[in-house]
Design an enzyme around this catalytic site. Structure first.
Site, short mmCIF file in Angstrom:
data_model
loop_
_atom_site.label_atom_id
_atom_site.label_comp_id
_atom_site.label_asym_id
_atom_site.label_seq_id
_atom_site.Cartn_x
_atom_site.Cartn_y
_atom_site.Cartn_z
CD GLN A 102 -2.71 0.94 2.60
OE1 GLN A 102 -2.18 1.06 3.69
NE2 GLN A 102 -4.01 0.74 2.47
CE1 TYR A 173 -2.73 7.93 7.68
CE2 TYR A 173 -4.17 6.08 7.19
CZ TYR A 173 -3.26 6.71 8.03
OH TYR A 173 -2.88 6.13 9.21
NE ARG A 221 -8.25 -1.58 3.18
CZ ARG A 221 -8.02 -1.95 4.42
NH1 ARG A 221 -7.00 -1.46 5.08
NH2 ARG A 221 -8.79 -2.83 5.01
CB CYS A 348 -8.18 -11.51 15.73
SG CYS A 348 -8.44 -9.80 16.22
CB CYS A 351 -7.98 -7.51 22.95
SG CYS A 351 -6.33 -7.83 22.25
CB CYS A 354 -2.42 -5.26 17.41
SG CYS A 354 -4.16 -5.20 17.02
CB CYS A 371 -0.69 -10.40 18.53
SG CYS A 371 -2.26 -11.26 18.74
CE LYS A 442 -14.28 -8.06 27.55
NZ LYS A 442 -13.45 -7.86 28.74
#
Ligand SMILES: Cc1cc2nc3c(=O)[nH]c(=O)nc-3n(C[C@H](O)[C@H](O)[C@H](O)COP(=O)(O)O)c2cc1C
Ligand code: SF4
Length: 659
Positions: A102, A173, A221, A348, A351, A354, A371, A442
């Site tokens: 990217q 961006y 993107r 994943c 949380c 990261c 992670c 959760k």
């Protein structure tokens, strides 16, 4: 199984071996200076090996000196970066995957002082959330200079052997800033009507095409919806209908694929979501774009389960499933899905550890992404499975506690050839993660238990539930080492009188519904993550809740995105919130607090008090065990209560290094 997920297809001239895309994820693992590092090579190589079909390397900068997000971001802005990029491409190709990168300029979302400029360029000067981020309106000369840089950057990728390039037109961006009426207020040919707002991306695209030729695949993107409703600005910026028009425009321009994301920095929780967002919550955006274009559509949507991925592919909602975090948490997602080992996938749990580590790395210029549940991520060279020394030789190791830390220890030890035996005093594995999954939204916490349990089964680890070991029992096992992972218990400071009252409860009492209230006045003391979650839980049961916190602000241990998430659900209940209030004592139905500013004492009457003042490690047995055994290691919450990350990291390091 997962036939569509593993069917190859193409993006322009590039053949992708399956439908799995690791979308761009900044990891700040490059060498300072923006050169691809060995850590990068190992990190992306592991994801290619693990079954990702297309890897889109993190948002790279097109100008290291003036347009970086961090000094350890990969740069494609200079020719001397090409050899490093080539190493990266080779590492990914070695496993049969294809690679894009990217390319980005942050515009108003960049930090001027980090880029040696007085202010960052942007389409217009629109107030940004931070005064540290001065911006100026770009001149046309500046626009054409930056446009040219995109082309040169893409050319370097092509020269380095990359298969495609992705223009970052999402997340607020620079390219996105031009597209959006929220950030583009220009009155010249780059602002105003749709065609004008598209002029910048058009020129960027044309610059890339001119540099790379007509058959080099170009992905863009986009934020199909900037979700400005989330920032209290509904109706502003790019909305889904605009996103669809943008996609159509890009297709007409000649773009080979559209990668659908959403949000900008004002609506960050909708980009990389906290735990409460369900798998698939934004698939509708992908579907809307897919309906409008015929080029392939890649999209993210908290995709974690292969069966969900297969389903939306079959339903024609997108062409490629995308995720960043899933492949951080488990690089082998693809291989596991393909080989019928879905239960072994480490999903994943959103949380956001990261992103928190990334933000910290950005602020301190130290560290990189990490992670919470995959200690190996970004540490492949040092801690990858290949680095495990398999010298256990069947030696028994006792692990006391079957929570996340104890289970992680058992997994690593079993992989190393030891014979771990897990003792868990409760009837089920998972320890406090079972409680952590109880507050609203959760349930993903249970994924971690499911994964670790599946791994224990696969590795044939002996688990003795309903068993609290005695020293004698342990001696009968004659373990080579003992790992103590007993977790923690709620802290009730002895210095505060009255905490033993009948109407004083722990968060565990509430969340595990050992006591259930409704229509009561309940005071929660302590506003860490569990305090706030418990307050939400109680409010949801119909109670009036007040939260007291000694510090200046509530949620002191919470990453800001997680705090926004919880508070967004809690505030509609209108809880009382009292900061700078220290609990002095509880006396029957009255709690006495000290106002930390004035020292004045204040009384509060309530039906019940819930103590959430942190946790104390459970250390029973530690001394006794240390007396009897040579190699004793205390890991997880037994060291420091609270988060999942230390539970995993302490277990991993101690067991990895066991001699
Ligand atoms: C640590 C982190 C860094 C990210 N960096 C980028 C980036 O450089 N470029 C980008 O387009 N998206 C970036 N994202 C967003 C991801 O590409 C992805 O859209 C988002 O995480 C949601 O998908 P997921 O939950 O499946 O990961 C980042 C996300 C995270 C968590
Ligand atoms: S740190 Fe948390 S959110 Fe990030 S990848 Fe790991 S499990 Fe997912």
């Amino acid at each position: 199984m997962f036939k569509t997920l593993f069917s190859g297809t193409s993006i322009g001239s590039m053949t992708v071996p399956n439908r799995i895309v690791m979308v761009a994820m900044g990891n700040y693992m490059a060498e300072p200076g923006g050169v691809v590092s060995d850590v990068d090579v190992a990190f992306y190589g592991a994801r290619a090996k693990g079954g990702v079909g297309l890897i889109v390397v993190e948002s790279t900068t097109i100008d290291y000196e003036h347009a970086k997000s961090n000094r350890r971001q990969i740069s494609v802005g200079e020719d001397d970066k090409i050899p490093g990029l080539k190493r990266l491409a080779d590492a990914v190709h070695a496993h049969g995957a294809v690679i894009a990168a990217q390319i980005n300029h942050p515009g108003r979302q960049g930090v001027a002082k980090d880029n040696g400029v007085a202010s960052m360029p942007a389409p217009s000067v629109v107030d940004f959330q931070s005064p540290d981020k001065p911006i100026h309106e770009m001149s046309k000369v500046e626009i054409s200079g930056i446009v040219a840089r995109y082309g040169k950057a893409a050319r370097r990728l092509k020269d380095a052997g990359f298969d495609a390039v992705e223009i970052h037109g999402a997340h607020g961006y620079l390219v996105c800033q031009f597209m959006s009426t929220y950030t583009n207020l220009r009155t010249d040919e780059y602002g105003g009507p749709f065609e004008n707002r598209m002029r910048f991306v058009k020129e960027v695209y044309q610059s890339v095409r001119a540099a790379c030729g007509s058959d080099f695949p170009v992905i863009v993107r986009i934020s199909a919806d900037e979700n400005l409703w989330f920032a209290g600005k509904p109706g502003q910026g790019i909305r889904l209908a605009d996103g669809v028009e943008i996609a159509k425009y890009l297709e007409k321009l000649g773009v080979d694929a559209i990668s659908v994301s959403n949000g900008n920095f004002d609506t960050m929780n909708t980009i990389w979501e906290p735990v409460s967002y369900e798998e698939g919550w934004k698939t509708g955006n992908a579907e809307a774009v897919k309906k409008a274009v015929s080029v392939p559509v890649i999209a993210v949507s908290v995709i974690r389960n292969p069966d969900y991925a297969e389903r939306i592919l079959n339903e024609g909602k997108l062409d490629f499933i995308g995720s960043a975090r899933q492949f951080l948490a488990d690089p082998d997602w693809g291989v596991k899905a393909k080989t019928n080992r879905v239960g072994e996938i480490r999903r994943c749990i959103s949380c956001l550890h990261c992103f928190e580590t990334l933000v910290k790395a950005g602020a301190t210029a130290k560290g990189q992404v990490a992670c919470a549940i995959n200690y190996q991520a970004g540490r492949e060279e040092q801690y990858g499975d290949e680095m495990l020394i398999k010298n256990g030789n069947g030696r028994a190791v006792a692990i006391i506690g079957g929570g996340p830390s104890g289970m992680e220890a058992a997994i690593v030890l079993a992989k190393r050839g030891f014979r771990p035996v897990v003792y868990e005093k409760m009837g089920r594995l998972g320890g406090q993660l079972n409680t952590a999954a109880l507050p609203p939204k959760k349930l993903k916490m249970l994924w971690q238990i499911e994964y670790q349990t599946a791994m224990l089964e696969k590795l044939g680890v002996e688990v003795r539930t309903d068993t609290a070991p005695t020293v004698e029992g342990l001696m009968a096992l004659d373990p080579y080492a003992v790992f103590i992972a007993q977790g923690s218990k709620p802290l009730f400071p002895a210095s505060i009188p009255g905490l033993d009252g009948d109407n004083v409860y722990s968060i565990i009492d509430i969340l595990e519904e050992k006591v259930v209230f409704s229509d009561k006045n309940v005071v929660v003391i302590g506003s860490g993550s569990t305090g706030l979650e418990t307050a939400e839980f109680l409010a949801g049961q119909g109670n009036t809740v007040a939260i007291y916190e000694m510090l200046e602000d509530i949620g002191p241990d919470l990453f800001f995105q997680n705090k926004i998430d919880i508070m967004g659900r809690l505030m509609p209940f209108k809880p009382g919130v009292f900061t700078k209030h220290r609990l002095v004592r509880i006396d029957g139905d009255t709690a006495v607090f000290e106002d930390m500013d004035t020292g004045a004492k204040k009384e509060t009457v309530a039906d019940a008090f819930v103590i959430s003042l942190g946790v104390a490690p459970s250390t029973e047995l530690v001394d006794l065990i240390k007396e009897r055994f040579d190699k004793v290691f205390v890991i997880g919450d037994a060291i420091k209560g609270g988060r999942l990350e230390p539970a995993i990291s302490t277990a991993y390091e101690a067991t990895f290094g066991l001699e």
